[in-house]
Design a protein around this motif. Structure first.
Motif, PDB file in Angstrom:
ATOM      1  N   VAL A  15      -5.271  -1.247  -2.543  1.00  0.00           N
ATOM      2  CA  VAL A  15      -6.289  -1.289  -1.500  1.00  0.00           C
ATOM      3  C   VAL A  15      -7.520  -0.534  -1.981  1.00  0.00           C
ATOM      4  N   THR A  16      -8.676  -0.878  -1.435  1.00  0.00           N
ATOM      5  CA  THR A  16      -9.898  -0.156  -1.820  1.00  0.00           C
ATOM      6  C   THR A  16      -9.832   1.289  -1.357  1.00  0.00           C
ATOM      7  N   GLN A  17      -9.271   1.517  -0.175  1.00  0.00           N
ATOM      8  CA  GLN A  17      -9.076   2.870   0.328  1.00  0.00           C
ATOM      9  C   GLN A  17      -7.938   2.865   1.329  1.00  0.00           C
ATOM     10  N   LYS A  18      -7.261   4.016   1.427  1.00  0.00           N
ATOM     11  CA  LYS A  18      -6.173   4.120   2.389  1.00  0.00           C
ATOM     12  C   LYS A  18      -6.737   4.423   3.774  1.00  0.00           C
ATOM     13  N   VAL A  19      -6.152   3.762   4.777  1.00  0.00           N
ATOM     14  CA  VAL A  19      -6.538   3.958   6.167  1.00  0.00           C
ATOM     15  C   VAL A  19      -5.268   4.267   6.955  1.00  0.00           C
ATOM     16  N   PRO A  20      -5.287   5.283   7.805  1.00  0.00           N
ATOM     17  CA  PRO A  20      -4.087   5.581   8.608  1.00  0.00           C
ATOM     18  C   PRO A  20      -3.620   4.353   9.383  1.00  0.00           C
ATOM     19  N   GLU A  21      -2.299   4.168   9.426  1.00  0.00           N
ATOM     20  CA  GLU A  21      -1.740   3.007  10.122  1.00  0.00           C
ATOM     21  C   GLU A  21      -2.220   2.935  11.567  1.00  0.00           C
ATOM     22  N   SER A  22      -2.424   4.094  12.182  1.00  0.00           N
ATOM     23  CA  SER A  22      -2.832   4.120  13.585  1.00  0.00           C
ATOM     24  C   SER A  22      -4.209   3.504  13.801  1.00  0.00           C
ATOM     25  N   MET A  23      -4.992   3.396  12.718  1.00  0.00           N
ATOM     26  CA  MET A  23      -6.342   2.844  12.822  1.00  0.00           C
ATOM     27  C   MET A  23      -6.403   1.375  12.409  1.00  0.00           C
ATOM     28  N   LEU A  24      -5.244   0.811  12.048  1.00  0.00           N
ATOM     29  CA  LEU A  24      -5.205  -0.575  11.591  1.00  0.00           C
ATOM     30  C   LEU A  24      -4.579  -1.472  12.654  1.00  0.00           C
ATOM     31  N   PRO A  25      -5.084  -2.703  12.775  1.00  0.00           N
ATOM     32  CA  PRO A  25      -4.365  -3.670  13.613  1.00  0.00           C
ATOM     33  C   PRO A  25      -3.018  -3.980  12.979  1.00  0.00           C
ATOM     34  N   GLU A  26      -2.063  -4.362  13.780  1.00  0.00           N
ATOM     35  CA  GLU A  26      -0.702  -4.581  13.279  1.00  0.00           C
ATOM     36  C   GLU A  26      -0.666  -5.564  12.121  1.00  0.00           C
ATOM     37  N   ARG A  27      -1.527  -6.564  12.145  1.00  0.00           N
ATOM     38  CA  ARG A  27      -1.525  -7.591  11.096  1.00  0.00           C
ATOM     39  C   ARG A  27      -1.942  -7.036   9.738  1.00  0.00           C
ATOM     40  N   ASP A  28      -2.614  -5.865   9.720  1.00  0.00           N
ATOM     41  CA  ASP A  28      -3.093  -5.291   8.467  1.00  0.00           C
ATOM     42  C   ASP A  28      -2.222  -4.145   7.952  1.00  0.00           C
ATOM     43  N   VAL A  29      -1.108  -3.884   8.605  1.00  0.00           N
ATOM     44  CA  VAL A  29      -0.205  -2.819   8.169  1.00  0.00           C
ATOM     45  C   VAL A  29       0.760  -3.368   7.123  1.00  0.00           C
ATOM     46  N   VAL A  30       0.790  -2.732   5.939  1.00  0.00           N
ATOM     47  CA  VAL A  30       1.701  -3.157   4.873  1.00  0.00           C
ATOM     48  C   VAL A  30       3.123  -2.758   5.254  1.00  0.00           C
ATOM     49  N   PRO A  31       4.068  -3.696   5.213  1.00  0.00           N
ATOM     50  CA  PRO A  31       5.452  -3.360   5.583  1.00  0.00           C
ATOM     51  C   PRO A  31       6.069  -2.373   4.605  1.00  0.00           C
ATOM     52  N   ARG A  32       7.052  -1.626   5.075  1.00  0.00           N
ATOM     53  CA  ARG A  32       7.724  -0.632   4.231  1.00  0.00           C
ATOM     54  C   ARG A  32       8.469  -1.276   3.069  1.00  0.00           C
ATOM     55  N   GLN A  33       8.899  -2.502   3.257  1.00  0.00           N
ATOM     56  CA  GLN A  33       9.594  -3.224   2.193  1.00  0.00           C
ATOM     57  C   GLN A  33       9.353  -4.716   2.341  1.00  0.00           C
ATOM     58  N   MET A  34       9.564  -5.439   1.247  1.00  0.00           N
ATOM     59  CA  MET A  34       9.437  -6.880   1.266  1.00  0.00           C
ATOM     60  C   MET A  34      10.685  -7.478   1.904  1.00  0.00           C
ATOM     61  N   ASP A  35      10.641  -8.778   2.192  1.00  0.00           N
ATOM     62  CA  ASP A  35      11.776  -9.427   2.853  1.00  0.00           C
ATOM     63  C   ASP A  35      13.052  -9.360   2.019  1.00  0.00           C
ATOM     64  N   ASP A  36      12.896  -9.288   0.676  1.00  0.00           N
ATOM     65  CA  ASP A  36      14.091  -9.211  -0.178  1.00  0.00           C
ATOM     66  C   ASP A  36      14.596  -7.786  -0.348  1.00  0.00           C
ATOM     67  N   GLY A  37      13.969  -6.831   0.348  1.00  0.00           N
ATOM     68  CA  GLY A  37      14.409  -5.444   0.283  1.00  0.00           C
ATOM     69  C   GLY A  37      13.658  -4.584  -0.713  1.00  0.00           C
ATOM     70  N   THR A  38      12.768  -5.164  -1.523  1.00  0.00           N
ATOM     71  CA  THR A  38      11.993  -4.385  -2.484  1.00  0.00           C
ATOM     72  C   THR A  38      11.031  -3.465  -1.740  1.00  0.00           C
ATOM     73  N   PRO A  39      11.073  -2.148  -2.007  1.00  0.00           N
ATOM     74  CA  PRO A  39      10.161  -1.234  -1.310  1.00  0.00           C
ATOM     75  C   PRO A  39       8.707  -1.516  -1.694  1.00  0.00           C
ATOM     76  N   THR A  40       7.780  -1.079  -0.847  1.00  0.00           N
ATOM     77  CA  THR A  40       6.352  -1.188  -1.141  1.00  0.00           C
ATOM     78  C   THR A  40       5.740   0.207  -1.235  1.00  0.00           C
ATOM     79  N   ASP A  41       4.593   0.289  -1.877  1.00  0.00           N
ATOM     80  CA  ASP A  41       3.833   1.529  -1.925  1.00  0.00           C
ATOM     81  C   ASP A  41       2.357   1.166  -1.961  1.00  0.00           C
ATOM     82  N   VAL A  42       1.568   1.733  -1.077  1.00  0.00           N
ATOM     83  CA  VAL A  42       0.142   1.438  -1.005  1.00  0.00           C
ATOM     84  C   VAL A  42      -0.610   2.375  -1.947  1.00  0.00           C
ATOM     85  N   VAL A  43      -1.434   1.800  -2.833  1.00  0.00           N
ATOM     86  CA  VAL A  43      -2.163   2.570  -3.841  1.00  0.00           C
ATOM     87  C   VAL A  43      -3.656   2.296  -3.695  1.00  0.00           C
ATOM     88  N   ALA A  44      -4.445   3.344  -3.500  1.00  0.00           N
ATOM     89  CA  ALA A  44      -5.897   3.202  -3.410  1.00  0.00           C
ATOM     90  C   ALA A  44      -6.481   3.077  -4.813  1.00  0.00           C
TER      91      ALA A  44
END
Length: 378
Positions: free
Chosen positions: A55-84
């Protein structure tokens, strides 16, 4: 998939990332790409494989619409990590007015920021065996034969970096890479980016390339070092929608006389071998010599990144299968050859931000341009 230090995003997770994070309609806010890496917690690498969402910059989840929140993991169970990663753009020298009679130089961009960049920072030069502290060097002057790492550019652009001298696959070779000693190379070339040697697809074949680049005082014909021979075309948006892009390299060649350029990387020596992308791993230490920031070192963050790159007036291009490193570059370093600490060629630098640098896999550059950088495979 390889272990936690290398590999690729699983196919199912990749397809989900493309459709969810980089969806053609209403893409996620601030998301510019994704890749394979390891998850970070409290500023420390956990070693757990993860899909990195850039992402260009990290934004607190509370300030994002639900559609823009990156899930904690992918559907196959692979974890995610947001990197600015900041705002990623092609890194030739930006257009600025030169002071008559002086060579212009761009100041180095800020060092990598954030916990990931700090944790992945390489050791100090004096702690690295076989290397000495490097002071400021003037890599914007004219030099013949010209080492790799110096200023170069098509007469239509500002300035970038001469990455290396390469040559055609040897005639008669039946192996890949060709067996040493078979045939005589028909041509020698300087290797750099399309946007450095071919002005982002806009320069004509046969157009002059000067060293140093025009921004650094190079003029044609007295400073001509090569002529544009060929390049891999870059697909740009909005002319072509991002979801249809198939860019993997920003690379071009200029035909050069044997005596006018050398394979030596300034300060580091010539590449002794090249490495297949399957053997390039997250966490690997890398270095480069470039026109603006000279000799710099970093670590690989991702090895199969998909990322959108801003090319200014040319448009935006989406690249897949890219290497992301901590910040080792600034404007004018485009075209630098990225190697391991023991001079094995890994990638061709072409873009970045104040946080990360983006490089093409050297294997892709080599196969698409049909050139050799070294007969040895490491």
């Amino acid at each position: 998939m390889r272990g936690p230090t290398g590999g690729q995003v699983p196919d199912t997770a990749r397809q989900q990332a493309l459709s969810d994070f980089l969806r053609p309609q209403n893409p996620m806010s601030n998301v510019v790409g994704f890749g394979h890496g390891v998850k970070w917690t409290d500023g420390q690498p956990t070693g757990e494989e993860a899909v990195l969402v850039f992402v260009t910059q990290k934004v607190p989840e509370s300030m994002l619409p639900e559609r823009d929140v990156v899930p904690r993991q992918m559907d196959d169970g692979t974890p995610t990590d947001v990197v600015a990663v900041g705002h990623v753009s092609a890194q030739r020298q930006r257009s600025q007015q030169r002071i008559p009679g002086q060579r212009a130089q761009e100041s180095q961009q800020g060092q990598a920021e954030g916990s990931m960049a700090e944790q992945l920072a390489p050791p100090l030069l004096e702690e690295m065996p076989g290397l000495q502290q490097a002071g400021p060097q003037l890599l914007t002057r004219k030099l013949r034969p010209c080492p790799s790492g110096f200023s170069v550019g098509n007469v239509r652009i500002t300035a970038g970096t001469l990455g290396s001298v390469v040559y055609d696959f040897l005639p008669g070779a039946t192996t890949d890479p060709p067996a040493p000693g078979i045939g005589v190379p028909g041509k020698y070339y300087i290797l750099s980016n399309n946007h450095v040697l071919a002005d982002s697809n806009r320069a004509g074949i046969g157009s002059p390339i000067v060293q140093p680049g025009p921004f650094d005082g190079g003029v044609d014909p007295q400073d001509r070092i090569a002529i544009l021979d060929r390049f891999v075309t870059i697909q740009f948006a909005p002319q072509i929608p991002l979801e249809r892009h198939n860019n993997v390299v920003d690379a071009a060649l200029g035909t050069v006389s044997f005596q006018d350029a050398t394979r030596d990387q300034y300060f580091s020596g010539p590449p002794r071998a090249w490495r297949r992308k399957a053997n390039v791993a997250v966490g690997d230490l890398v270095k480069k010599t470039g026109r603006t920031t000279n000799l710099t070192m970093g670590r690989i963050i991702a090895v199969d990144a998909t990322i959108d790159v801003n090319y200014g007036t040319a448009g935006t291009a989406r690249f897949r299968d890219q290497i992301l490193t901590t910040n080792i570059s600034a404007g004018g370093d485009s075209g630098s050859l990225v190697t391991s600490f023991d001079n094995v060629a890994l990638g061709l630098l072409f873009a970045g931000s104040s946080v990360v640098t983006v490089c093409n896999h050297l294997e892709n550059v080599r196969s698409l341009l049909r050139v050799e950088i070294s007969e040895q495979l490491a």
